[in-house]
Design a protein around this motif. Sequence first.
Motif, PDB file in Angstrom:
ATOM      1  N   THR A  95       4.356   3.946  12.436  1.00 43.83           N
ATOM      2  CA  THR A  95       4.195   5.179  12.258  1.00 43.83           C
ATOM      3  C   THR A  95       5.184   5.906  11.475  1.00 43.83           C
ATOM      4  O   THR A  95       6.133   5.447  11.189  1.00 43.83           O
ATOM      5  CB  THR A  95       4.225   6.127  13.720  1.00 43.83           C
ATOM      6  OG1 THR A  95       5.394   6.259  14.058  1.00 43.83           O
ATOM      7  CG2 THR A  95       3.267   5.662  14.643  1.00 43.83           C
ATOM      8  N   LYS A  96       4.935   7.299  11.358  1.00 47.97           N
ATOM      9  CA  LYS A  96       6.041   8.011  10.507  1.00 47.97           C
ATOM     10  C   LYS A  96       7.259   8.137  11.155  1.00 47.97           C
ATOM     11  O   LYS A  96       8.396   8.355  10.464  1.00 47.97           O
ATOM     12  CB  LYS A  96       5.290   9.604  10.161  1.00 47.97           C
ATOM     13  CG  LYS A  96       6.209  10.399   9.425  1.00 47.97           C
ATOM     14  CD  LYS A  96       5.415  11.804   9.290  1.00 47.97           C
ATOM     15  CE  LYS A  96       6.482  12.711   8.479  1.00 47.97           C
ATOM     16  NZ  LYS A  96       6.032  14.050   8.482  1.00 47.97           N
ATOM     17  N   PHE A  97       7.316   8.030  12.374  1.00 48.21           N
ATOM     18  CA  PHE A  97       8.360   8.460  13.425  1.00 48.21           C
ATOM     19  C   PHE A  97       9.061   6.970  13.701  1.00 48.21           C
ATOM     20  O   PHE A  97      10.085   7.012  14.599  1.00 48.21           O
ATOM     21  CB  PHE A  97       8.198   9.118  14.433  1.00 48.21           C
ATOM     22  CG  PHE A  97       7.446  10.505  14.269  1.00 48.21           C
ATOM     23  CD1 PHE A  97       8.413  11.302  13.668  1.00 48.21           C
ATOM     24  CD2 PHE A  97       6.148  10.782  14.713  1.00 48.21           C
ATOM     25  CE1 PHE A  97       7.663  12.648  13.472  1.00 48.21           C
ATOM     26  CE2 PHE A  97       5.812  12.078  14.193  1.00 48.21           C
ATOM     27  CZ  PHE A  97       6.462  12.928  13.849  1.00 48.21           C
TER      28      PHE A  97
ATOM     29  N   ARG B 106     -12.180   6.993  12.668  1.00 52.23           N
ATOM     30  CA  ARG B 106     -11.880   8.139  11.718  1.00 52.23           C
ATOM     31  C   ARG B 106     -10.427   8.377  11.829  1.00 52.23           C
ATOM     32  O   ARG B 106      -9.672   8.722  11.006  1.00 52.23           O
ATOM     33  CB  ARG B 106     -12.706   9.304  12.523  1.00 52.23           C
ATOM     34  CG  ARG B 106     -12.531  10.596  11.626  1.00 52.23           C
ATOM     35  CD  ARG B 106     -13.213  11.868  12.016  1.00 52.23           C
ATOM     36  NE  ARG B 106     -12.642  12.977  11.216  1.00 52.23           N
ATOM     37  CZ  ARG B 106     -13.432  14.112  11.685  1.00 52.23           C
ATOM     38  NH1 ARG B 106     -14.581  14.037  12.384  1.00 52.23           N
ATOM     39  NH2 ARG B 106     -13.248  15.215  10.854  1.00 52.23           N
ATOM     40  N   SER B 107      -9.806   8.325  13.112  1.00 49.49           N
ATOM     41  CA  SER B 107      -8.231   8.452  13.107  1.00 49.49           C
ATOM     42  C   SER B 107      -7.672   7.402  14.264  1.00 49.49           C
ATOM     43  O   SER B 107      -8.394   6.979  15.188  1.00 49.49           O
ATOM     44  CB  SER B 107      -7.921   9.618  13.380  1.00 49.49           C
ATOM     45  OG  SER B 107      -8.319  10.081  14.887  1.00 49.49           O
ATOM     46  N   PHE B 108      -6.552   6.865  14.331  1.00 51.53           N
ATOM     47  CA  PHE B 108      -5.833   6.052  15.022  1.00 51.53           C
ATOM     48  C   PHE B 108      -4.407   6.701  15.088  1.00 51.53           C
ATOM     49  O   PHE B 108      -3.663   6.578  14.438  1.00 51.53           O
ATOM     50  CB  PHE B 108      -5.904   4.502  14.393  1.00 51.53           C
ATOM     51  CG  PHE B 108      -5.420   3.802  15.357  1.00 51.53           C
ATOM     52  CD1 PHE B 108      -5.183   3.807  16.854  1.00 51.53           C
ATOM     53  CD2 PHE B 108      -4.830   2.429  14.838  1.00 51.53           C
ATOM     54  CE1 PHE B 108      -4.482   2.999  17.661  1.00 51.53           C
ATOM     55  CE2 PHE B 108      -4.539   1.568  15.863  1.00 51.53           C
ATOM     56  CZ  PHE B 108      -4.039   1.535  17.086  1.00 51.53           C
TER      57      PHE B 108
ATOM     58  N   GLU C  85       0.058   1.135  10.786  1.00 49.49           N
ATOM     59  CA  GLU C  85      -0.137  -0.461  10.939  1.00 49.49           C
ATOM     60  C   GLU C  85       0.003  -0.779  12.312  1.00 49.49           C
ATOM     61  O   GLU C  85       0.730  -0.312  12.954  1.00 49.49           O
ATOM     62  CB  GLU C  85       0.880  -1.176  10.030  1.00 49.49           C
ATOM     63  CG  GLU C  85       0.578  -2.836  10.122  1.00 49.49           C
ATOM     64  CD  GLU C  85       1.444  -3.402   9.081  1.00 49.49           C
ATOM     65  OE1 GLU C  85       1.565  -3.280   8.100  1.00 49.49           O
ATOM     66  OE2 GLU C  85       2.427  -4.044   9.714  1.00 49.49           O
ATOM     67  N   LEU C  86      -1.050  -1.586  12.967  1.00 44.64           N
ATOM     68  CA  LEU C  86      -0.922  -2.259  14.072  1.00 44.64           C
ATOM     69  C   LEU C  86      -1.120  -3.781  13.866  1.00 44.64           C
ATOM     70  O   LEU C  86      -1.725  -4.435  13.183  1.00 44.64           O
ATOM     71  CB  LEU C  86      -2.201  -1.979  14.836  1.00 44.64           C
ATOM     72  CG  LEU C  86      -2.590  -2.686  16.072  1.00 44.64           C
ATOM     73  CD1 LEU C  86      -1.347  -2.424  17.085  1.00 44.64           C
ATOM     74  CD2 LEU C  86      -3.849  -2.399  16.787  1.00 44.64           C
ATOM     75  N   SER C  87       0.145  -4.645  14.270  1.00 39.55           N
ATOM     76  CA  SER C  87       0.424  -5.797  14.298  1.00 39.55           C
ATOM     77  C   SER C  87       0.519  -6.538  15.500  1.00 39.55           C
ATOM     78  O   SER C  87       1.128  -5.745  16.416  1.00 39.55           O
ATOM     79  CB  SER C  87       1.542  -6.333  13.168  1.00 39.55           C
ATOM     80  OG  SER C  87       2.439  -5.762  13.632  1.00 39.55           O
ATOM     81  N   GLU C  88       0.208  -7.695  15.650  1.00 41.38           N
ATOM     82  CA  GLU C  88       0.159  -8.495  16.717  1.00 41.38           C
ATOM     83  C   GLU C  88       1.294  -9.905  16.593  1.00 41.38           C
ATOM     84  O   GLU C  88       1.118 -10.399  15.680  1.00 41.38           O
ATOM     85  CB  GLU C  88      -1.128  -8.982  17.287  1.00 41.38           C
ATOM     86  CG  GLU C  88      -1.042  -9.849  18.417  1.00 41.38           C
ATOM     87  CD  GLU C  88      -2.412 -10.401  18.960  1.00 41.38           C
ATOM     88  OE1 GLU C  88      -3.061  -9.653  19.563  1.00 41.38           O
ATOM     89  OE2 GLU C  88      -2.906 -11.527  18.319  1.00 41.38           O
TER      90      GLU C  88
ATOM     91  N   LYS D 232      -3.499   3.811   4.887  1.00 44.11           N
ATOM     92  CA  LYS D 232      -2.614   4.306   3.816  1.00 44.11           C
ATOM     93  C   LYS D 232      -1.850   5.546   4.380  1.00 44.11           C
ATOM     94  O   LYS D 232      -2.767   6.585   4.818  1.00 44.11           O
ATOM     95  CB  LYS D 232      -3.373   4.643   2.531  1.00 44.11           C
ATOM     96  CG  LYS D 232      -2.652   5.106   1.552  1.00 44.11           C
ATOM     97  CD  LYS D 232      -3.429   5.251   0.230  1.00 44.11           C
ATOM     98  CE  LYS D 232      -2.727   6.095  -1.033  1.00 44.11           C
ATOM     99  NZ  LYS D 232      -3.521   6.478  -1.793  1.00 44.11           N
ATOM    100  N   PRO D 233      -0.539   5.579   4.316  1.00 46.37           N
ATOM    101  CA  PRO D 233       0.345   7.024   4.538  1.00 46.37           C
ATOM    102  C   PRO D 233      -0.071   7.882   3.643  1.00 46.37           C
ATOM    103  O   PRO D 233      -0.312   7.754   2.487  1.00 46.37           O
ATOM    104  CB  PRO D 233       1.638   6.573   4.663  1.00 46.37           C
ATOM    105  CG  PRO D 233       1.730   4.953   4.440  1.00 46.37           C
ATOM    106  CD  PRO D 233       0.530   4.666   3.934  1.00 46.37           C
TER     107      PRO D 233
END
Length: 148
Positions: free
Chosen positions: A109-111, A69-71, A92-95, A139-140
């Motif tokens: 993130t936004k920050f 639901r949220s990350f 986005e989470l990338s490796e 999606k932001p």
Amino acid sequence: MGFQKGKAEFVFSSDAPGTWSLIKKGSEPWMHLTLACSTERMVVNTVSTNDPKLVKRTLASPGEGLYVRSFQTVFSCDFPDNLGVGVADVYELSEGQTKRGEVFHRLHTKFGMFRIGGPTELMANQVKLGSDVVLYTAKPPSQRYFGN
């Protein structure tokens, strides 16, 4: 006790009577996943960790009838209006992998971007080309204010 993988240490402090702040010890951010039931749309579980393997496994298969639901990522911050702990949605989470084979994870993130794992100081020329794998995208939200 030192900072350990999978554990977070906190300190409560106060600047004035009636106010308090929560300060996280350690420099690594950690991730917070909220899992909800697909049919009832209600939260059934949360996962808070700085172990990317656990997050990767949870994102790949959250459980029967569950969805993410949220990350969010939780990080130490020293923003002028928020000293202590900051929370931001992960877009986005990338490796990635260094030329030496060390694995690291990036949280967008936004920050800004946060990194978990890998060498303490990582330069662009140390990253192995073509090693980026996107594990999660969201999606932001649409911009509502001019300043965002």
